[in-house]
Write an enzyme that holds these catalytic residues in place. Structure first.
Site, PDB file in Angstrom:
ATOM      1  N   GLY A  14      36.146  40.528  34.299  1.00 47.91           N
ATOM      2  CA  GLY A  14      37.467  40.286  33.726  1.00 47.91           C
ATOM      3  C   GLY A  14      37.927  38.875  34.035  1.00 47.91           C
ATOM      4  N   LEU A  15      39.024  38.487  33.407  1.00 42.29           N
ATOM      5  CA  LEU A  15      39.565  37.138  33.573  1.00 42.29           C
ATOM      6  C   LEU A  15      39.950  36.859  35.021  1.00 42.29           C
ATOM      7  CD1 LEU A  15      42.023  37.022  30.502  1.00 42.29           C
ATOM      8  CD2 LEU A  15      39.781  35.891  30.678  1.00 42.29           C
ATOM      9  N   GLY A  19      42.450  41.088  38.510  1.00 39.66           N
ATOM     10  CA  GLY A  19      42.580  42.070  39.603  1.00 39.66           C
ATOM     11  C   GLY A  19      41.268  42.539  40.213  1.00 39.66           C
ATOM     12  N   LYS A  20      40.184  41.868  39.919  1.00 42.30           N
ATOM     13  CA  LYS A  20      38.858  42.296  40.382  1.00 42.30           C
ATOM     14  C   LYS A  20      38.772  42.355  41.911  1.00 42.30           C
ATOM     15  CE  LYS A  20      36.951  38.796  38.238  1.00 42.30           C
ATOM     16  NZ  LYS A  20      38.204  38.175  37.706  1.00 42.30           N
ATOM     17  N   SER A  88      32.064  36.971  35.148  1.00 39.46           N
ATOM     18  CA  SER A  88      30.915  37.312  34.289  1.00 39.46           C
ATOM     19  C   SER A  88      31.308  37.395  32.812  1.00 39.46           C
ATOM     20  CB  SER A  88      30.224  38.599  34.760  1.00 39.46           C
ATOM     21  OG  SER A  88      31.106  39.617  35.137  1.00 39.46           O
TER      22      SER A  88
HETATM   23  N1  LIG Z   1      46.375  47.498  39.024  1.00 38.05           N
HETATM   24  C1  LIG Z   1      46.111  46.322  39.608  1.00 38.05           C
HETATM   25  N2  LIG Z   1      44.864  46.067  40.006  1.00 38.05           N
HETATM   26  C2  LIG Z   1      44.553  44.879  40.587  1.00 38.05           C
HETATM   27  N3  LIG Z   1      45.435  43.888  40.814  1.00 38.05           N
HETATM   28  C3  LIG Z   1      46.703  44.072  40.432  1.00 38.05           C
HETATM   29  C4  LIG Z   1      47.098  45.296  39.819  1.00 38.05           C
HETATM   30  N4  LIG Z   1      48.409  45.212  39.544  1.00 38.05           N
HETATM   31  C5  LIG Z   1      48.800  44.001  39.969  1.00 38.05           C
HETATM   32  N5  LIG Z   1      47.791  43.299  40.528  1.00 38.05           N
HETATM   33  C6  LIG Z   1      47.885  41.933  41.095  1.00 38.05           C
HETATM   34  O1  LIG Z   1      47.119  41.011  40.307  1.00 38.05           O
HETATM   35  C7  LIG Z   1      46.544  39.975  41.100  1.00 38.05           C
HETATM   36  C8  LIG Z   1      45.041  39.988  40.886  1.00 38.05           C
HETATM   37  O2  LIG Z   1      44.427  38.950  41.627  1.00 38.05           O
HETATM   38  P1  LIG Z   1      42.871  38.985  42.023  1.00 38.05           P
HETATM   39  O3  LIG Z   1      42.506  40.338  42.524  1.00 38.05           O
HETATM   40  O4  LIG Z   1      42.625  37.827  42.936  1.00 38.05           O
HETATM   41  O5  LIG Z   1      42.178  38.734  40.606  1.00 38.05           O
HETATM   42  P2  LIG Z   1      40.665  38.343  40.282  1.00 38.05           P
HETATM   43  O6  LIG Z   1      39.823  38.635  41.477  1.00 38.05           O
HETATM   44  O7  LIG Z   1      40.323  39.171  39.076  1.00 38.05           O
HETATM   45  O8  LIG Z   1      40.701  36.881  39.943  1.00 38.05           O
HETATM   46  C9  LIG Z   1      46.927  40.286  42.547  1.00 38.05           C
HETATM   47  O9  LIG Z   1      48.047  39.505  42.886  1.00 38.05           O
HETATM   48  C10 LIG Z   1      47.298  41.792  42.492  1.00 38.05           C
HETATM   49  O10 LIG Z   1      48.219  42.146  43.492  1.00 38.05           O
HETATM   50 MG   LIG Z   2      38.606  37.330  42.609  1.00 37.84          MG
END
Ligand SMILES: Nc1ncnc2c1ncn2[C@@H]1O[C@H](COP(=O)(O)OP(=O)(O)O)[C@@H](O)[C@H]1O
Ligand SMILES: [Mg+2]
Length: 192
Positions: A14-15, A19-20, A88
């Site tokens: 995902g982007l 939230g990954k 990815s």
């Molecule tokens: N259902 C959810 N699942 C994952 N993250 C979430 C969700 N709802 C809100 N968020 C927020 O979105 C952000 C995701 O950041 P991050 O996990 O670092 O993204 P990624 O790793 O995809 O770049 C965090 O600040 C998290 O708290």
């Molecule tokens: Mg990340």
């Protein structure tokens, strides 16, 4: 945990900001608390060691995914649960890794670009918008959405626990974790 666990790779795509990493951390804690053997391969961490020096060109992104896929494959065949969180963006290479690993669950961590950009967890969207960084997925580089993900987490509509539980339910459905664990987890949000 009881009997010997089966290996599987849970691949979160995902982007940036979707939230990954957040979902992976949550899953990691939950599964470790039940003594499952886990390994985590996070894109940001991998780029500091295993893939140090690679750029964000298409070629290097593919190389990054191939390296992560290879390590995930080795771990999975040794009965580890592998959590991969990496953008990815390209479909073909995700499919390639899936075919290599076999025991593979594709999770589409889906939040609209506007939401990811608003979250801007690492300040990278801002930099991409003003031209301080290039080839940023969603801005000036492609993200190919999964056509048939095993699980889709809509993180702008779900809590982290809800998103993680969708993945745990799929693991249970496919027999990688036992249902007792799932019910315990549903009743225990203390690890958040
Ligand atoms: N259902 C959810 N699942 C994952 N993250 C979430 C969700 N709802 C809100 N968020 C927020 O979105 C952000 C995701 O950041 P991050 O996990 O670092 O993204 P990624 O790793 O995809 O770049 C965090 O600040 C998290 O708290
Ligand atoms: Mg990340």
């Amino acid at each position: 945990m009881g009997e010997k666990q089966r290996g599987v790779t849970i691949w979160l795509t995902g982007l940036s900001g979707a939230g990954k990493t957040t979902i992976c951390r949550f899953l990691e804690k939950k599964l470790r608390s039940q003594e499952y053997k886990i390994e985590v391969l996070d894109g940001d961490v991998v780029r500091k060691n295993l893939s140090k020096g690679l750029t964000f060109s298409k070629e290097d992104r593919d190389e990054n995914i191939r390296r992560i896929g290879f390590v995930a494959h080795l771990l999975t065949r040794n009965n580890i649960i592998v959590l991969v969180s990496v953008i990815s963006p390209y479909r073909v290479i995700r499919e390639e890794v899936k075919a290599q690993i076999g025991d593979f669950i594709e999770v589409y961590v889906n939040a609209p670009l506007e939401v990811c950009e608003q979250r801007d967890v690492k300040g990278l969207y801002k930099k991409a918008r003003v031209g301080e960084i290039f080839d940023f997925t969603g801005i000036d580089d492609l993200y190919e959405i999964p056509l048939k993900p095993d699980v889709e987490c809509k993180t702008n509509q779900e809590s982290v626990a809800e998103s993680a539980n969708k993945i745990l339910s799929k693991l249970e459905e496919l027999g990688y974790i036992n249902s007792l664990l799932l019910s315990q987890l549903h009743n225990n949000y203390s690890l958040i």
